[in-house]
Design an enzyme around this catalytic site. Sequence first.
Site, PDB file in Angstrom:
ATOM      1  N   GLU A 202       0.803  -1.222   0.000  1.00 33.65           N
ATOM      2  CA  GLU A 202       0.000   0.000   0.000  1.00 33.65           C
ATOM      3  C   GLU A 202       0.841   1.280   0.000  1.00 33.65           C
ATOM      4  OE1 GLU A 202      -3.182   0.061  -0.512  1.00 33.65           O
ATOM      5  OE2 GLU A 202      -3.441  -2.115  -0.396  1.00 33.65           O
ATOM      6  N   SER A 482     -54.183 -22.717  30.553  1.00 32.42           N
ATOM      7  CA  SER A 482     -54.145 -23.389  31.859  1.00 32.42           C
ATOM      8  C   SER A 482     -52.878 -23.139  32.652  1.00 32.42           C
ATOM      9  CB  SER A 482     -54.306 -24.885  31.669  1.00 32.42           C
ATOM     10  OG  SER A 482     -55.536 -25.146  31.053  1.00 32.42           O
TER      11      SER A 482
END
Lengths: 785, 173
Positions: A202, A482
């Site tokens: 780079e 229930s």
Amino acid sequence: MTRGAKSRRKPAARKKTTRRKTSTRRRRTTPRRGLRHALIGLAVLGLLLLGGYSLYLSHQVRVAFEGKRWAVPARVYARPLDLYEGAELSPQQLRYELQILGYRHVRRPAGSAQWSQAGSRFVIHTRAFRFWDGEQAPLKLRLSVSGGSVTSLTDARGRHLDIVRLEPAEIGSIYPAHREDRVLVRREDLPDHLVQALLAVEDRRFFEHHGVDPRGIARAMWANLRAGGVVEGGSTLTQQLVKNFILDSRRSLWRKLNEALMALIVESRYGKDEILEAYANEIFLGQDGERAIHGFGLAALFYFNRPLKELRLHETALLVSLVKGGSYYNPRRHPKRALKRRNLVLQQMQKLGFINAASARRAQAQPLGVTARGRLQQHRYPGFIQLVRRQLARDYRPEDLTSEGLQIFTTLDPWEQHVAARNVAAGLAAIEKSRRIQRGLLQAAMVIASPQGGEVRALIAGRRAGVSGFNRALDAQRPVGSLAKAAVYLAALSQPARYSLATLVDDKAVRLELPNGDRWAPQNFDHRVHGRVPLHQALTHSYNLATVNLGLSLGLDAVVDMLHRLGVQKPVKPYPSVLLGAVPLAPFEVTQVYQTIAAGGFRAPLHAIREVLDAHHQPLQRYPLEVRQTVDAKAVYLLTANLQEVVQQGTARGLARYLGASFDVAGKTGTTDDLRDSWFAGFGGDRVATVWVGRDDNKPTGLAGSSGALPIFGRVMKALGLKPLAPVPPAGIEYHWVEEGSGFLSAKGCKGALRLPFVAGSEPETRSACARKGGPGLLQRLFDL
Amino acid sequence: MRMRVLYLLSILLLSACGSPYRVGEPAPVESHGAPVGASRSGDVSDEPEIRAYRPPQQVAVIRTAPSSRAVRNLIARAAAQQKAGDYGGAQASLERALRIEPRNPRLWNRLAHLYLAQQAYGKAEQFAAKSNTLIRGNDALKMDNWDLIARARQAGGDPSGARRAREQARILQ
């Protein structure tokens, strides 16, 4: 931020064009004094503008460097795995735990984060980890795992260890709205070969130039020309950083100039190491769904599931090759392309003398080595993280969570979560197949918590694990059917002067006129009426009519009050239908209710967080264990005995198929009108859990609690190795023999006698004929043998 | 002073109880699998329901002393942390021990003491009460819990509640 910069740049661009036109005009006109003054004025203005603009850019740079660079999301960790002799653990679980930690399986561990296995013996070299109560140095562990538990635990020299823990797995991060994630690395943590690789491809004159490198540009052009493609970039690392930090990626000369100007400003303000550190944390290296992968720290985890400093040369080279284009060179999607680029990076490193030919060759011969999927994608638990977020939101502002770099230690048991998710999915598929339900139609949610401490150990938000979306465990408010009966019977058993498990209750038709004029005439599931039945039988078989009669004689307020004491926080209107569960609750809330029961009446608020540390690993907040007795322990003991009977002989008998016929577990099924919701809530010795099965569109599924949610509970608990319940009778509980039909006190050996727990003094006073005789005769006793 | 003696006594008991439990009594898991026949009576085939409840002798005896070295290690660590004034650390260590043995009444009792030392009276009382519900047969520990509840209530401004708790402790003496 990018958008803001864009809009600010537009007027500047216009100004630039204007300036150029003015200077052209100057050459054509004859010089005049007034004009000269005007021109000088304009030049000064231009300079001022340029200066101002530089100042503006300088400000931008400062904001970017000192602000955004530190926007680190909160990291969320699972519970750490405690290792000690006797700890429940299977080799399979241990391997899973090591895998999600990113430890490498090797033949002979040499460095940290490596492990090996020979039969039941494991060697594990751990990483150092900063826990909330101090640092744990790297350990070299030897442990044997057999028969479902750890049988020995020593260090490398064979010295016995009492207890150690593996570091906790990272299970997610809470990051800002723009979906950027970071794992910050400091300059000194950057491996040399990473820096060398960056320089090689780079910006090889990084340590010499001042932000812009004309020679670099020329050389790159030449190199690329010779190679016939892009080998090197002309932008310096500083320029790339600036580009990532502030500017958008449109190609234009103006952008290039801006970039160069800002690079110069950055270089004048900050040192090379600072710039390198910022670069290493900022650079874009890939995309994970909607999350951008920025920086080498996160990329190392994302691609290799290991921290940056543990990466080897070829792995680092791959990360550096992604600088050119995280998506284009995505090693998971384009492995050939990525490999080529990686090897080019290695070749450049060799060319510049960073590595020798042999290392380059060895590294180039390595496969890419990326994990199948990104770690956080694979082991992400959006449902659980959502719960963490909500609980954190009580104490922290959103911006603190997403910029302070907090470490959040949670209660999630990743193995449990994994097993539960797998079994919920498999369980639903099996139900769909056997019941000929369209595939994929059913949905489910599950919450598993520790009964005594209220720690949420697993949370299944829906059928597809790891997919974020509607969180059914937290947000699907469905009538509980229930399941609510537990509150009705507990309210009754809390009044031992009136009710015991042996009290006879009326299972007879009920017709009520409601305040709004509606008629309410509930029915039993089997549409039959059972007459006078012992209270415990009514719950065991989930008789609706007995429950309604019982609840009405108790008073609806007593039942609603019990729901609140058990942990329901929302207001519940005292309608008679509440007795049969016309209370919409989320699975998470139901789990709270059953936690209180499982813990003997001591409510421990369900929680998902244990500790929070700040970015410097300093303890910020503990979330200590909280318990509060909200229901009498004796009443809860009686209810628990009844809920054990539900499993042994009642509506939850089906659990025997999964856990064995005599397995000691308590639970309750729940079914709502037209079979829309199928529920099961239950607990054993070490877990309390709720399962809901239904459809997202709330249409009937054809499943009762016992045929939808129960089998899933059974599957999951079997796979996890639920411990039996074995509740401890609190002081004041006595066992007596009673005669089932009459409810009279009986004696051991008498016909139909049943041994039941009672709150002392609440046992029946009337004795059965057999009991009056002093027990069964000799003849009967002989027969019974 | 009396409390100190009691506390000492409970610590002595703790160290004394360690081994007998491990050799002598069945682990909860083992006790569970036993047949439930002892609760049966009369005509078994007519009355399958009588299998419903576990007789008390089958209920696992809760560990009155920490059984594992891990838990003992954590208790020692917590004690050292408390001594050094690190209450948060001591809490964390005891909670970690509780994750290993969640129904160990000794650990709940330790946490209760820790909260009492921090003047968190409400919590101290709750943890002591929790400890009590998990004890089977260890009167010294029960007595210590009641005594602790009495002190917490007294300090928290509930003298009549404290009296009642002291009475409970006295009954056990």
